[in-house]
Design a protein around this motif. Structure first.
Motif, mmCIF file in Angstrom:
data_model
loop_
_atom_site.group_PDB
_atom_site.id
_atom_site.type_symbol
_atom_site.label_atom_id
_atom_site.label_comp_id
_atom_site.label_asym_id
_atom_site.label_seq_id
_atom_site.Cartn_x
_atom_site.Cartn_y
_atom_site.Cartn_z
ATOM 1 N N GLN A 372 0.828 -1.212 0.000
ATOM 2 C CA GLN A 372 0.000 0.000 0.000
ATOM 3 C C GLN A 372 0.860 1.259 0.000
ATOM 4 O O GLN A 372 0.584 2.219 -0.722
ATOM 5 N N GLN A 373 1.886 1.219 0.828
ATOM 6 C CA GLN A 373 2.765 2.384 0.939
ATOM 7 C C GLN A 373 3.374 2.710 -0.415
ATOM 8 O O GLN A 373 3.432 3.854 -0.839
ATOM 9 N N ARG A 374 3.780 1.644 -1.103
ATOM 10 C CA ARG A 374 4.380 1.824 -2.426
ATOM 11 C C ARG A 374 3.360 2.373 -3.421
ATOM 12 O O ARG A 374 3.654 3.269 -4.209
ATOM 13 N N GLU A 375 2.122 1.862 -3.339
ATOM 14 C CA GLU A 375 1.080 2.334 -4.259
ATOM 15 C C GLU A 375 0.777 3.822 -4.045
ATOM 16 O O GLU A 375 0.638 4.578 -5.001
ATOM 17 N N VAL A 376 0.691 4.187 -2.775
ATOM 18 C CA VAL A 376 0.386 5.594 -2.471
ATOM 19 C C VAL A 376 1.538 6.479 -2.948
ATOM 20 O O VAL A 376 1.322 7.527 -3.566
ATOM 21 N N GLN A 377 2.759 6.023 -2.703
ATOM 22 C CA GLN A 377 3.929 6.798 -3.137
ATOM 23 C C GLN A 377 3.964 6.907 -4.672
ATOM 24 O O GLN A 377 4.185 7.984 -5.222
ATOM 25 N N ASP A 378 3.734 5.772 -5.342
ATOM 26 C CA ASP A 378 3.750 5.781 -6.813
ATOM 27 C C ASP A 378 2.668 6.698 -7.386
ATOM 28 O O ASP A 378 2.847 7.291 -8.457
ATOM 29 N N SER A 379 1.550 6.807 -6.663
ATOM 30 C CA SER A 379 0.437 7.625 -7.175
ATOM 31 C C SER A 379 0.791 9.115 -7.167
ATOM 32 O O SER A 379 0.043 9.936 -7.708
ATOM 33 N N MET A 380 1.908 9.471 -6.547
ATOM 34 C CA MET A 380 2.326 10.877 -6.533
ATOM 35 C C MET A 380 2.960 11.286 -7.866
ATOM 36 O O MET A 380 3.087 12.474 -8.161
ATOM 37 N N SER A 428 9.338 10.618 -10.660
ATOM 38 C CA SER A 428 9.454 9.161 -10.486
ATOM 39 C C SER A 428 9.425 8.793 -9.013
ATOM 40 O O SER A 428 9.612 9.634 -8.134
ATOM 41 N N SER A 429 9.174 7.488 -8.792
ATOM 42 C CA SER A 429 9.028 6.991 -7.430
ATOM 43 C C SER A 429 10.016 5.852 -7.227
ATOM 44 O O SER A 429 10.018 4.881 -7.976
ATOM 45 N N GLY A 430 10.906 5.987 -6.233
ATOM 46 C CA GLY A 430 11.913 4.957 -5.978
ATOM 47 C C GLY A 430 11.556 4.108 -4.778
ATOM 48 O O GLY A 430 10.404 4.105 -4.344
ATOM 49 N N ALA A 431 12.549 3.388 -4.234
ATOM 50 C CA ALA A 431 12.274 2.464 -3.135
ATOM 51 C C ALA A 431 11.689 3.202 -1.926
ATOM 52 O O ALA A 431 10.658 2.808 -1.385
ATOM 53 N N ASN A 432 12.335 4.269 -1.499
ATOM 54 C CA ASN A 432 11.875 4.976 -0.302
ATOM 55 C C ASN A 432 11.697 6.466 -0.493
ATOM 56 O O ASN A 432 11.550 7.196 0.478
ATOM 57 N N SER A 433 11.766 6.927 -1.732
ATOM 58 C CA SER A 433 11.641 8.368 -1.938
ATOM 59 C C SER A 433 11.173 8.666 -3.354
ATOM 60 O O SER A 433 11.141 7.791 -4.220
ATOM 61 N N LEU A 434 10.817 9.935 -3.554
ATOM 62 C CA LEU A 434 10.366 10.405 -4.861
ATOM 63 C C LEU A 434 11.449 11.290 -5.468
ATOM 64 O O LEU A 434 12.299 11.821 -4.750
ATOM 65 N N ALA A 435 11.398 11.443 -6.781
ATOM 66 C CA ALA A 435 12.281 12.401 -7.435
ATOM 67 C C ALA A 435 11.415 13.358 -8.234
ATOM 68 O O ALA A 435 10.385 12.962 -8.806
#
Ligand code: SAH
Ligand code: SF4
Ligand code: F3S
Length: 440
Positions: A372-380, A428-435
């Motif tokens: 879920q955390q990854r999905e929410v982050q990727d949705s950014m 883009s969305s990485g393992a623990n952060s966004l760029a």
């Protein structure tokens, strides 16, 4: 003038301990101490400890054991234990580890200077009282040093909820709120020293009811007062209890621009039977309805949570109810723990879940939460966010900061300074952060 004495503080546990460690360093600063990053050259070592789970408490003794050699080389070195293990175990710490000179509970930090003087004279000192006076007011000894862009500010301490698993009501004591004028003064001071974002802290921060000019204030009213502080750009608060989520606070999430769209709202479990045995005083359904109301006020809010698996008498069906609740909420981030027996708490006496079974449940829950955390982050990705820059990145020209939603964001070719806010498009969305890239 004699050379300053050196103080090494190691902090465990929650953000309140981080805040308290800063205050202890300031209190001892008045006694001629400066902080050092290594225990090797310290004249005093303080461990600010956490008692929340067994592992956290045991870490303290293994860490203390490592100072044996240092103390043998340097007999003047003083070693102190502060924080929640100090409060919970008191004298026992000195019995178990005789090299400890000083034990101080979380409500007695303003007495540290006197305690240090006694320890210097060779006395063993212990203070685990819950004094009447306001420790924060007495800890005002602050140098006007420049600070980074983010800071914690404790507004409420202690807890009266007595969840059946938890040591906090015993280690931090009864719930107490600081008066609003003192908090506002402290916030103003932080802003003058460079702070742009303040996270209000309390074990039950949304139960805040500190004295204001016209009677007690709610947390939302305090936030609206902070909203008026020029130069303060962002306000966060943690940790909240679902039962103290008042209407005005929910509403503020929709109307106060400085209040960030992020809410840490622990639920612990999804089974009503387990919630009842935990003494949580809310149900899975009431929690879900609450999340709905919060999202109605602020649709893009990122929800964070805490979970305990393997609580006494938790069956597979109970655990499944936790997974179901997680599926329904969709958490942006979460912390999950295997139940740890805490002596003196009600749940410690109850039939325990098989540890292998609890491990397996923890793994399954964490797999779901990570997804879920990854999905929410990727949705950014593709969205525009505001970033508060906190440090320079690893690459030339790169800066790193946090978005409104508390995601770490890396920005290349960034001509902004630490403490600046900027609009950034997420690429883009990485393992623990966004760029992302600056939007001109
Ligand atoms: N005041 C906060 C946080 C308390 S401690 C709150 O009420 O939510 C932080 C988290 O540690 C808790 O939310 C809980 O998930 C976890 N925790 C507390 N006691 C624990 C125990 N005995 N075993 C495992 N996890 C525990
Ligand atoms: Fe512990 Fe419960 Fe209080 Fe949180 S609300 S600090 S979990 S007793
Ligand atoms: Fe730990 Fe005490 Fe904080 S037990 S989590 S340091 S309140």
């Amino acid at each position: 003038m004699s050379a300053p004495k050196k103080l090494f503080i190691k902090t465990y546990g929650c953000q309140m301990n981080v805040y308290d460690s800063e205050r202890m360093a300031e209190a001892l600063g008045g006694e001629g101490y400066v902080e050092t990053k290594s225990p090797d050259d310290a004249d005093m070592i303080l461990l600010n400890t956490c008692h929340i789970r067994e592992k956290a408490a045991e870490k303290v003794y293994s860490e203390l054991g490592r100072f044996k050699g240092l103390k043998a080389e340097k007999p003047d070195l003083k070693i102190g234990v502060a924080g929640c293990v100090a409060q919970a175990e008191g004298q026992e710490i000195m019995r178990r580890q005789p090299l400890v000179d000083l034990v101080v509970g979380p409500q007695s930090y303003h007495r540290l200077p006197e305690m240090e003087a006694k320890a210097r004279e060779g006395e063993k000192v212990l203070d685990t009282d819950f004094p009447e006076e306001d420790k924060f007011e007495k800890l005002k000894n602050r140098p006007k040093a420049k600070r980074g862009p983010t800071a914690f500010l404790t507004v409420q301490e202690g807890c009266d909820k007595f969840c059946a698993f938890c040591v906090v009501p015993y280690t931090r004591g009864a719930e107490v709120s600081r008066p609003a004028d003192r908090i506002l003064r402290e916030a103003q001071d932080l802003v003058e020293r460079g702070v742009r974002e303040i996270t209000l802290l309390g074990q039950n921060v949304n139960a805040y009811h500190g004295a204001g000019p016209n009677g007690d204030m709610t947390l939302a009213q305090l936030i609206w007062e902070l909203d008026k502080v020029d130069g303060l750009e962002r306000i966060r608060f943690t940790t909240s209890h679902p039962n103290d989520m008042q209407d005005d606070l929910i509403e503020a999430h929709g109307t106060c621009a400085k209040l960030m769209p992020y809410l840490h709202l622990p639920v612990q479990a999804g089974s009503d039977k387990i919630l009842k045995r935990m003494n949580r005083a809310h149900t899975a359904e009431s929690y879900l309805r609450l999340i709905e109301r919060i999202r109605a006020a602020r649709p893009d809010i990122l929800i964070s949570g805490d979970f305990i698996v393997g609580f006494p008498e938790e069956t597979e069906a109970d655990f499944q109810a936790t997974l179901d609740l997680v599926e329904e909420v969709k958490y942006g981030t979460a912390y999950s723990f295997k139940y740890s027996t805490r002596p003196g708490t009600p749940a410690a006496e109850r039939p325990q879940v098989d540890p292998a079974e609890a491990d397996d449940r923890l793994q399954r829950l964490q797999a779901l939460l990570t997804k879920q955390q990854r999905e929410v982050q990727d949705s950014m990705v593709g969205r525009d966010v505001t970033v508060l820059f906190e440090k320079v990145g690893r690459f030339p020209g790169q800066m790193v900061g946090k978005s409104d939603y508390l995601h770490a964001v890396h920005v290349a070719d960034c001509d902004r300074a630490i403490g600046d806010l900027a609009r950034v498009r997420i690429l883009s969305s990485g393992a623990n952060s966004l760029a992302g890239a600056l939007i001109d």
